[in-house]
Write a protein that holds these residues in place. Structure first.
Motif, PDB file in Angstrom:
ATOM      1  N   ILE A   1       0.826  -1.167  -0.026  1.00 41.73           N
ATOM      2  CA  ILE A   1      -0.006  -0.111   0.077  1.00 41.73           C
ATOM      3  C   ILE A   1       0.865   1.229  -0.038  1.00 41.73           C
ATOM      4  O   ILE A   1       1.763   1.345   0.947  1.00 41.73           O
ATOM      5  N   ILE A   2       0.611   2.140  -0.964  1.00 38.40           N
ATOM      6  CA  ILE A   2       1.482   3.368  -0.845  1.00 38.40           C
ATOM      7  C   ILE A   2       0.617   4.397  -0.315  1.00 38.40           C
ATOM      8  O   ILE A   2      -0.539   4.648  -0.341  1.00 38.40           O
ATOM      9  N   LYS A   3       1.219   5.109   0.848  1.00 36.22           N
ATOM     10  CA  LYS A   3       0.817   6.125   1.774  1.00 36.22           C
ATOM     11  C   LYS A   3       0.434   7.418   0.817  1.00 36.22           C
ATOM     12  O   LYS A   3       1.398   7.950   0.240  1.00 36.22           O
ATOM     13  N   GLU A   4      -0.550   7.805   0.910  1.00 39.12           N
ATOM     14  CA  GLU A   4      -0.906   9.159   0.039  1.00 39.12           C
ATOM     15  C   GLU A   4      -0.482  10.174   1.091  1.00 39.12           C
ATOM     16  O   GLU A   4      -0.756  10.540   2.027  1.00 39.12           O
ATOM     17  N   GLU A   5       0.382  11.199   0.245  1.00 36.03           N
ATOM     18  CA  GLU A   5       1.099  12.198   0.876  1.00 36.03           C
ATOM     19  C   GLU A   5      -0.071  13.570   0.736  1.00 36.03           C
ATOM     20  O   GLU A   5      -0.394  13.911  -0.286  1.00 36.03           O
ATOM     21  N   LYS A   6      -0.347  14.227   2.011  1.00 39.93           N
ATOM     22  CA  LYS A   6      -1.208  15.309   1.723  1.00 39.93           C
ATOM     23  C   LYS A   6      -0.319  16.495   1.944  1.00 39.93           C
ATOM     24  O   LYS A   6       0.624  16.455   2.670  1.00 39.93           O
ATOM     25  N   CYS A   7      -0.920  17.498   1.518  1.00 40.62           N
ATOM     26  CA  CYS A   7      -0.134  18.893   1.656  1.00 40.62           C
ATOM     27  C   CYS A   7      -0.694  19.766   2.954  1.00 40.62           C
ATOM     28  O   CYS A   7      -1.985  19.765   2.991  1.00 40.62           O
ATOM     29  N   PHE A   8       0.108  20.094   4.108  1.00 36.84           N
ATOM     30  CA  PHE A   8      -0.375  20.671   5.124  1.00 36.84           C
ATOM     31  C   PHE A   8       0.410  21.833   5.603  1.00 36.84           C
ATOM     32  O   PHE A   8       0.461  22.450   6.670  1.00 36.84           O
ATOM     33  N   SER A   9       1.436  21.924   4.541  1.00 39.47           N
ATOM     34  CA  SER A   9       2.375  23.528   4.847  1.00 39.47           C
ATOM     35  C   SER A   9       2.746  24.101   3.525  1.00 39.47           C
ATOM     36  O   SER A   9       2.682  23.307   2.527  1.00 39.47           O
ATOM     37  N   LEU A  10       3.207  25.203   3.704  1.00 39.93           N
ATOM     38  CA  LEU A  10       3.395  25.967   2.524  1.00 39.93           C
ATOM     39  C   LEU A  10       4.759  25.128   1.962  1.00 39.93           C
ATOM     40  O   LEU A  10       4.842  25.192   0.703  1.00 39.93           O
ATOM     41  N   LYS A  11       5.692  24.676   2.674  1.00 39.87           N
ATOM     42  CA  LYS A  11       6.811  23.750   2.023  1.00 39.87           C
ATOM     43  C   LYS A  11       6.453  22.669   1.262  1.00 39.87           C
ATOM     44  O   LYS A  11       7.083  22.460   0.496  1.00 39.87           O
ATOM     45  N   GLN A  12       5.392  22.175   1.465  1.00 41.36           N
ATOM     46  CA  GLN A  12       4.584  21.106   0.955  1.00 41.36           C
ATOM     47  C   GLN A  12       4.053  21.509  -0.434  1.00 41.36           C
ATOM     48  O   GLN A  12       3.862  20.632  -1.459  1.00 41.36           O
ATOM     49  N   LEU A  13       3.591  22.627  -0.732  1.00 40.02           N
ATOM     50  CA  LEU A  13       3.045  23.052  -1.968  1.00 40.02           C
ATOM     51  C   LEU A  13       4.052  22.933  -3.144  1.00 40.02           C
ATOM     52  O   LEU A  13       5.190  23.022  -3.084  1.00 40.02           O
ATOM     53  N   GLU A  14       3.558  22.608  -4.419  1.00 42.05           N
ATOM     54  CA  GLU A  14       4.383  22.592  -5.468  1.00 42.05           C
ATOM     55  C   GLU A  14       4.756  23.785  -6.088  1.00 42.05           C
ATOM     56  O   GLU A  14       5.604  23.681  -7.027  1.00 42.05           O
ATOM     57  N   ILE A  15       4.480  24.770  -5.490  1.00 36.87           N
ATOM     58  CA  ILE A  15       4.918  26.242  -6.128  1.00 36.87           C
ATOM     59  C   ILE A  15       5.382  26.962  -4.881  1.00 36.87           C
ATOM     60  O   ILE A  15       5.061  26.588  -3.526  1.00 36.87           O
ATOM     61  N   ASP A  16       6.218  28.098  -4.964  1.00 34.84           N
ATOM     62  CA  ASP A  16       6.621  28.777  -4.000  1.00 34.84           C
ATOM     63  C   ASP A  16       6.701  30.562  -4.397  1.00 34.84           C
ATOM     64  O   ASP A  16       6.199  30.499  -5.468  1.00 34.84           O
ATOM     65  N   GLY A  17       7.151  31.173  -3.541  1.00 39.37           N
ATOM     66  CA  GLY A  17       7.212  32.588  -3.950  1.00 39.37           C
ATOM     67  C   GLY A  17       7.955  32.855  -5.344  1.00 39.37           C
ATOM     68  O   GLY A  17       7.499  33.836  -6.026  1.00 39.37           O
ATOM     69  N   ARG A  18       9.045  32.279  -5.503  1.00 40.18           N
ATOM     70  CA  ARG A  18       9.616  32.366  -6.764  1.00 40.18           C
ATOM     71  C   ARG A  18       8.893  32.104  -8.079  1.00 40.18           C
ATOM     72  O   ARG A  18       8.804  32.962  -8.919  1.00 40.18           O
ATOM     73  N   ASP A  19       7.935  31.014  -7.905  1.00 44.71           N
ATOM     74  CA  ASP A  19       7.143  30.850  -9.050  1.00 44.71           C
ATOM     75  C   ASP A  19       6.230  31.876  -9.152  1.00 44.71           C
ATOM     76  O   ASP A  19       5.769  32.632 -10.402  1.00 44.71           O
ATOM     77  N   LEU A  20       5.642  32.694  -8.267  1.00 47.18           N
ATOM     78  CA  LEU A  20       4.774  33.771  -8.301  1.00 47.18           C
ATOM     79  C   LEU A  20       5.340  35.126  -8.737  1.00 47.18           C
ATOM     80  O   LEU A  20       4.896  35.921  -9.498  1.00 47.18           O
ATOM     81  N   ILE A  21       6.601  35.435  -8.622  1.00 51.19           N
ATOM     82  CA  ILE A  21       7.478  36.461  -8.977  1.00 51.19           C
ATOM     83  C   ILE A  21       7.760  36.029 -10.335  1.00 51.19           C
ATOM     84  O   ILE A  21       7.556  37.003 -11.294  1.00 51.19           O
ATOM     85  N   ASP A  22       7.993  34.867 -10.785  1.00 48.46           N
ATOM     86  CA  ASP A  22       8.117  34.450 -12.226  1.00 48.46           C
ATOM     87  C   ASP A  22       6.956  34.775 -13.153  1.00 48.46           C
ATOM     88  O   ASP A  22       7.014  35.130 -14.285  1.00 48.46           O
ATOM     89  N   ILE A  23       5.769  34.957 -12.551  1.00 48.85           N
ATOM     90  CA  ILE A  23       4.523  35.176 -13.396  1.00 48.85           C
ATOM     91  C   ILE A  23       3.823  36.869 -13.228  1.00 48.85           C
ATOM     92  O   ILE A  23       3.119  37.280 -13.683  1.00 48.85           O
ATOM     93  N   GLY A  24       5.060  37.466 -12.272  1.00 44.42           N
ATOM     94  CA  GLY A  24       4.642  38.897 -12.301  1.00 44.42           C
ATOM     95  C   GLY A  24       4.128  39.416 -11.049  1.00 44.42           C
ATOM     96  O   GLY A  24       3.792  40.671 -10.772  1.00 44.42           O
ATOM     97  N   ILE A  25       4.064  38.409  -9.904  1.00 43.05           N
ATOM     98  CA  ILE A  25       3.593  38.912  -8.766  1.00 43.05           C
ATOM     99  C   ILE A  25       4.736  39.173  -7.963  1.00 43.05           C
ATOM    100  O   ILE A  25       5.479  38.318  -7.489  1.00 43.05           O
ATOM    101  N   THR A  26       4.817  40.519  -7.371  1.00 38.95           N
ATOM    102  CA  THR A  26       6.106  40.849  -6.784  1.00 38.95           C
ATOM    103  C   THR A  26       6.073  41.246  -5.456  1.00 38.95           C
ATOM    104  O   THR A  26       6.972  41.306  -4.786  1.00 38.95           O
ATOM    105  N   ASP A  27       4.842  41.828  -4.991  1.00 39.18           N
ATOM    106  CA  ASP A  27       4.751  42.203  -3.706  1.00 39.18           C
ATOM    107  C   ASP A  27       4.844  41.191  -2.691  1.00 39.18           C
ATOM    108  O   ASP A  27       3.813  40.403  -2.698  1.00 39.18           O
TER     109      ASP A  27
END
Length: 86
Positions: free
Chosen positions: A1-27
């Motif tokens: 059985i493969i354990k399903e990994e859930k996301c419960f913190s910002l570190k577990q998100l597939e994106i981060d602030g750098r990704d948002l900066i790359d699409i033009g969100i800078t604040d």
């Protein structure tokens, strides 16, 4: 059985602030607000934690924030009136 990994913190998100900066969100405050909203949606399972999906959601969310702010500043409630004011 493969354990399903859930996301419960910002570190577990597939994106981060750098990704948002790359699409033009800078604040920094806005980036934090958007990432936290995105995390809430992933935790509530209303948003899939995949980079393409979350980036699209974040960009759409950012645009809605901008649209709401613009309407607030201009007093435009979004309704169109005809030439006679109706």
């Amino acid at each position: 059985i493969i354990k399903e990994e859930k996301c419960f913190s910002l570190k577990q998100l597939e994106i981060d602030g750098r990704d948002l900066i790359d699409i033009g969100i800078t604040d920094g405050h806005t980036i934090g607000q958007i990432l936290n909203t995105c995390l809430d949606e992933v935790i509530n399972e209303t948003l899939e934690n995949k980079k393409e999906v979350t980036l699209y959601y974040c960009e759409d969310y950012y645009n809605s924030l901008y649209d709401d702010f613009y309407r607030w500043i201009t007093g435009d409630d979004g309704s169109k009136k005809d030439n006679e004011g109706n």
